[in-house]
Design a protein around this motif. Structure first.
Motif, mmCIF file in Angstrom:
data_model
loop_
_atom_site.group_PDB
_atom_site.id
_atom_site.type_symbol
_atom_site.label_atom_id
_atom_site.label_comp_id
_atom_site.label_asym_id
_atom_site.label_seq_id
_atom_site.Cartn_x
_atom_site.Cartn_y
_atom_site.Cartn_z
ATOM 1 N N ARG A 63 0.814 -1.217 0.000
ATOM 2 C CA ARG A 63 0.000 0.000 0.000
ATOM 3 C C ARG A 63 0.852 1.274 0.000
ATOM 4 O O ARG A 63 0.509 2.254 -0.644
ATOM 5 C CB ARG A 63 -0.913 -0.033 1.227
ATOM 6 C CG ARG A 63 -1.619 1.263 1.503
ATOM 7 C CD ARG A 63 -3.114 1.141 1.587
ATOM 8 N NE ARG A 63 -3.678 2.484 1.506
ATOM 9 C CZ ARG A 63 -4.648 2.841 0.702
ATOM 10 N NH1 ARG A 63 -5.194 1.964 -0.094
ATOM 11 N NH2 ARG A 63 -5.095 4.077 0.677
ATOM 12 N N GLY B 136 -2.634 0.892 6.603
ATOM 13 C CA GLY B 136 -2.043 0.479 5.329
ATOM 14 C C GLY B 136 -1.764 -1.011 5.298
ATOM 15 O O GLY B 136 -2.021 -1.692 4.299
ATOM 16 N N SER B 140 -3.589 -3.650 2.812
ATOM 17 C CA SER B 140 -2.799 -4.487 1.908
ATOM 18 C C SER B 140 -3.183 -5.956 2.095
ATOM 19 O O SER B 140 -3.289 -6.706 1.131
ATOM 20 C CB SER B 140 -1.299 -4.302 2.176
ATOM 21 O OG SER B 140 -0.841 -3.119 1.567
#
Lengths: 168, 144
Positions: A63, B136, B140
Motif C-alpha cells: 500500500r 495500510g 494491503s
C-alpha cells in the motif's frame, strides 16, 4: 475597532476570547502557502499523505509503495520540513513572546488520539488541510461530507472527554 | 521524483511549506489547547483559520483552472481537489474526528507544533505513523 463594538455587545467577545485577527491572519497564511505550491507546481498539498508516503522509505507493505506515494515522497518530506521551519520562525523569532512552547495535554491523549488520526485520515483520504482547506476550497462534496463528519465527531469527543473530567 | 522538474521545485515547495507552517503557528492551531477550546465551544476562532485558508486556496484553484495553462515548474495541468465519495470517506472522517477530539492534534498542526518546540507532540506524531501503518498494513492484507 469602533465598528466591532455592536458585535461585542452581542457577546461575540466571549466566543472569541483570543480575538479574531490571529486566526484570520494564520488561516490566510496557510492558504497562501498551499496557493504558492499550487500555482507554481500544480500540486494540491495536504499534510497527511506524508505519513503513508514516508512509510514507503522503510516499509515493503504494498500500500505504501504505490506509484503516487513513491514519486511524491521526496517533496512531501521537503514540504513537511518547511512546515516545521515556518512554525519555528514564528515561535522562536516573530512571536510576541518568542521561545519554546510545550503542551500540557497528557501523553496518552496525544498518542491515542494521534493513532486514531493516523488511521482516520488515511482511510478518509485526507485531513484538515487536504479535505478541510483544499477540498473545501475546491467545493468538493466528498470533502464537505468528510469535514462535516470529523467536526461532529471531534466536537462530541472533546465534550465527552471534558465531561469525564480529563484536563488538560 | 519522476517528473521533469525545475531546479526551483524543491525550494518553492519548501517556501510554501514554510508559509503554511507559519500560518499554523500564528493561528494557534499548532497548540492542541487552542483546538480543544474550539471543540468545546470556548473559542470559535478556528472557524476563521479553516475558512480563511479555504477562501485563499479556493481563489488559487479558480485562477489556476480558469486562466492558466500548465504549472511553470512541473508542466502539470491545474485541477481541483475532488476525490471519489465512498463509505471510507465518512468512516475515516469519524475515526479522525474522535482522534482529533481526544488529542487536539491533526497532521499539519502536529508538524508545526514540533517547530514551536513542543516535544511532547512527538507522541502524537508517533501515534499518527503507527495508525497510518496499521491501516495500510490491514488494507494491503485485505486486498491481497
Amino acid at each position: 475597532m469602533s465598528a466591532f463594538t455592536p458585535l461585542l455587545a452581542l457577546g461575540l467577545d466571549s466566543l472569541f476570547p483570543r480575538g479574531i485577527l490571529p486566526y484570520l491572519a494564520g488561516g490566510a497564511l496557510v492558504g497562501l502557502g498551499a496557493a504558492v505550491i499550487y500555482l507554481s507546481t500544480g500540486i494540491i498539498a495536504g499534510a497527511s499523505t506524508f505519513l503513508e508516503s514516508t512509510l514507503s522509505y522503510v516499509s515493503g507493505v504494498e500500500r505504501f509503495n504505490r506509484h503516487e506515494y513513491v514519486q511524491s515522497r521526496d517533496w512531501r518530506v521537503v514540504f513537511t520540513l518547511g512546515i516545521v521551519a515556518g512554525a519555528a520562525v514564528w515561535g522562536f523569532v516573530l512571536a510576541p513572546d518568542p521561545g519554546a512552547w510545550t503542551t500540557g495535554v497528557q501523553w496518552w491523549r496525544l498518542l491515542g488520539g494521534g493513532l486514531l488520526v493516523g488511521v482516520g485520515t488515511r482511510l478518509g483520504k485526507g485531513c484538515t488541510s487536504g479535505h478541510g482547506v483544499c477540498g473545501v476550497g475546491s467545493l468538493s462534496g466528498t470533502s464537505l461530507a468528510n469535514v462535516a463528519t470529523f467536526m461532529a465527531f471531534a466536537i462530541g469527543t472533546a465534550q465527552l472527554v471534558a465531561a469525564l473530567g480529563v484536563s488538560p | 521524483m519522476s517528473e521533469r522538474e525545475s531546479a526551483l521545485f524543491a525550494p518553492v515547495v519548501f517556501a510554501g511549506g514554510l508559509v503554511f507552517g507559519l500560518g499554523l503557528a500564528v493561528s494557534g492551531m499548532a497548540k492542541p489547547e487552542v483546538v480543544l477550546d474550539f471543540l468545546q465551544f470556548e473559542d470559535l476562532g478556528l472557524l476563521f483559520v479553516m475558512g480563511g485558508a479555504a477562501v485563499v486556496t479556493g481563489l488559487a484553484f479558480f485562477v489556476g483552472t480558469t486562466f492558466l495553462e500548465r504549472a511553470p515548474l512541473t508542466g502539470r495541468a491545474y485541477t481541483r481537489r475532488v476525490k471519489a465519495m465512498d463509505r471510507n470517506v465518512v468512516l475515516g472522517g469519524a475515526v479522525f474526528g474522535v482522534g482529533w477530539g481526544i488529542s487536539g492534534i491533526c497532521p499539519g498542526a502536529a508538524y508545526a507544533s514540533v517547530g514551536i518546540g513542543n516535544l511532547p507532540v512527538l507522541w502524537a506524531v508517533a501515534g499518527m505513523f503507527l495508525g497510518a501503518y496499521a491501516q495500510g498494513y490491514a488494507r494491503s492484507r485485505l486486498a491481497g
